[in-house]
Design a protein around this motif. Structure first.
Motif, mmCIF file in Angstrom:
data_model
loop_
_atom_site.group_PDB
_atom_site.id
_atom_site.type_symbol
_atom_site.label_atom_id
_atom_site.label_comp_id
_atom_site.label_asym_id
_atom_site.label_seq_id
_atom_site.Cartn_x
_atom_site.Cartn_y
_atom_site.Cartn_z
ATOM 1 N N ALA A 9 0.827 -1.204 0.000
ATOM 2 C CA ALA A 9 0.000 0.000 0.000
ATOM 3 C C ALA A 9 0.865 1.259 0.000
ATOM 4 O O ALA A 9 0.545 2.244 -0.684
ATOM 5 C CB ALA A 9 -0.942 -0.006 1.206
ATOM 6 N N SER A 10 1.950 1.226 0.743
ATOM 7 C CA SER A 10 2.856 2.382 0.778
ATOM 8 C C SER A 10 3.493 2.619 -0.585
ATOM 9 O O SER A 10 3.568 3.761 -1.057
ATOM 10 C CB SER A 10 3.943 2.164 1.837
ATOM 11 O OG SER A 10 3.375 2.129 3.121
ATOM 12 N N ILE A 11 3.930 1.542 -1.231
ATOM 13 C CA ILE A 11 4.526 1.672 -2.562
ATOM 14 C C ILE A 11 3.487 2.172 -3.562
ATOM 15 O O ILE A 11 3.790 3.017 -4.420
ATOM 16 C CB ILE A 11 5.149 0.331 -2.998
ATOM 17 C CG1 ILE A 11 6.395 0.047 -2.134
ATOM 18 C CG2 ILE A 11 5.502 0.336 -4.485
ATOM 19 C CD1 ILE A 11 6.920 -1.364 -2.234
ATOM 20 N N ALA A 12 2.253 1.686 -3.449
ATOM 21 C CA ALA A 12 1.187 2.157 -4.341
ATOM 22 C C ALA A 12 0.944 3.652 -4.151
ATOM 23 O O ALA A 12 0.790 4.394 -5.132
ATOM 24 C CB ALA A 12 -0.100 1.369 -4.090
ATOM 25 N N GLY A 15 3.580 5.567 -5.739
ATOM 26 C CA GLY A 15 3.305 5.574 -7.176
ATOM 27 C C GLY A 15 2.287 6.638 -7.543
ATOM 28 O O GLY A 15 2.409 7.306 -8.570
ATOM 29 N N GLY A 16 1.272 6.807 -6.708
ATOM 30 C CA GLY A 16 0.271 7.847 -6.940
ATOM 31 C C GLY A 16 0.854 9.241 -6.862
ATOM 32 O O GLY A 16 0.556 10.106 -7.699
ATOM 33 N N TYR A 17 1.703 9.467 -5.860
ATOM 34 C CA TYR A 17 2.352 10.776 -5.737
ATOM 35 C C TYR A 17 3.270 11.037 -6.933
ATOM 36 O O TYR A 17 3.313 12.144 -7.464
ATOM 37 C CB TYR A 17 3.173 10.872 -4.449
ATOM 38 C CG TYR A 17 2.358 10.744 -3.193
ATOM 39 C CD1 TYR A 17 1.201 11.492 -2.994
ATOM 40 C CD2 TYR A 17 2.731 9.856 -2.182
ATOM 41 C CE1 TYR A 17 0.460 11.370 -1.842
ATOM 42 C CE2 TYR A 17 1.989 9.730 -1.019
ATOM 43 C CZ TYR A 17 0.859 10.482 -0.860
ATOM 44 O OH TYR A 17 0.119 10.365 0.289
ATOM 45 N N ALA A 28 -2.603 8.112 -11.508
ATOM 46 C CA ALA A 28 -2.543 8.435 -10.077
ATOM 47 C C ALA A 28 -3.702 7.822 -9.304
ATOM 48 O O ALA A 28 -3.501 7.241 -8.228
ATOM 49 C CB ALA A 28 -2.512 9.948 -9.874
ATOM 50 N N LEU A 29 -4.901 7.927 -9.823
ATOM 51 C CA LEU A 29 -6.079 7.443 -9.100
ATOM 52 C C LEU A 29 -6.025 5.950 -8.791
ATOM 53 O O LEU A 29 -6.262 5.556 -7.639
ATOM 54 C CB LEU A 29 -7.353 7.808 -9.862
ATOM 55 C CG LEU A 29 -8.649 7.546 -9.100
ATOM 56 C CD1 LEU A 29 -8.708 8.366 -7.824
ATOM 57 C CD2 LEU A 29 -9.839 7.857 -9.984
ATOM 58 N N PRO A 30 -5.694 5.081 -9.750
ATOM 59 C CA PRO A 30 -5.603 3.658 -9.397
ATOM 60 C C PRO A 30 -4.537 3.377 -8.345
ATOM 61 O O PRO A 30 -4.750 2.559 -7.440
ATOM 62 C CB PRO A 30 -5.262 2.966 -10.719
ATOM 63 C CG PRO A 30 -5.673 3.913 -11.784
ATOM 64 C CD PRO A 30 -5.557 5.290 -11.195
ATOM 65 N N PHE A 31 -3.393 4.046 -8.453
ATOM 66 C CA PHE A 31 -2.354 3.853 -7.438
ATOM 67 C C PHE A 31 -2.864 4.270 -6.060
ATOM 68 O O PHE A 31 -2.694 3.546 -5.076
ATOM 69 C CB PHE A 31 -1.095 4.673 -7.775
ATOM 70 C CG PHE A 31 -0.173 4.019 -8.761
ATOM 71 C CD1 PHE A 31 0.453 2.816 -8.470
ATOM 72 C CD2 PHE A 31 0.101 4.614 -9.981
ATOM 73 C CE1 PHE A 31 1.328 2.215 -9.368
ATOM 74 C CE2 PHE A 31 0.970 4.029 -10.892
ATOM 75 C CZ PHE A 31 1.580 2.834 -10.591
ATOM 76 N N PHE A 32 -3.472 5.462 -5.995
ATOM 77 C CA PHE A 32 -3.996 5.941 -4.721
ATOM 78 C C PHE A 32 -5.091 5.021 -4.181
ATOM 79 O O PHE A 32 -5.152 4.773 -2.980
ATOM 80 C CB PHE A 32 -4.526 7.371 -4.840
ATOM 81 C CG PHE A 32 -3.451 8.428 -4.817
ATOM 82 C CD1 PHE A 32 -2.482 8.442 -3.819
ATOM 83 C CD2 PHE A 32 -3.413 9.413 -5.787
ATOM 84 C CE1 PHE A 32 -1.497 9.417 -3.798
ATOM 85 C CE2 PHE A 32 -2.440 10.388 -5.769
ATOM 86 C CZ PHE A 32 -1.473 10.388 -4.774
#
Length: 70
Positions: A9-12, A15-17, A28-32
């Motif tokens: 979750a942290s890596i995802a 990825g969003g940031y 960004a949205l799927p990563f977040f």
């Protein structure tokens, strides 16, 4: 198992940031979303109401934004 979810979750979220920073808002949205759901699961497993609260609020904001997008 929870450690794996926490790190995934942290890596995802990172990825969003990163996607946001480089202008790839579609990514960004799927990563977040993955990071948010992962951390929500961790908060529930740990029975940590602060973690659960912040991620429920974030989910509500994301869903509201998606619903009102024009």
């Amino acid at each position: 198992m929870i450690d794996t979810i926490k790190w995934g979750a942290s890596i995802a979220q990172i990825g969003g940031y990163t996607a946001t920073g480089f202008g790839f808002t579609t990514w960004a949205l799927p990563f977040f979303a993955v990071g948010l759901l992962g951390w929500l699961a961790v908060g529930m497993a740990w029975r940590d109401r602060a973690i659960v609260l912040i991620h429920i609020v974030a989910m509500a904001a994301m869903l509201t934004g998606l619903a009102t997008r024009g």
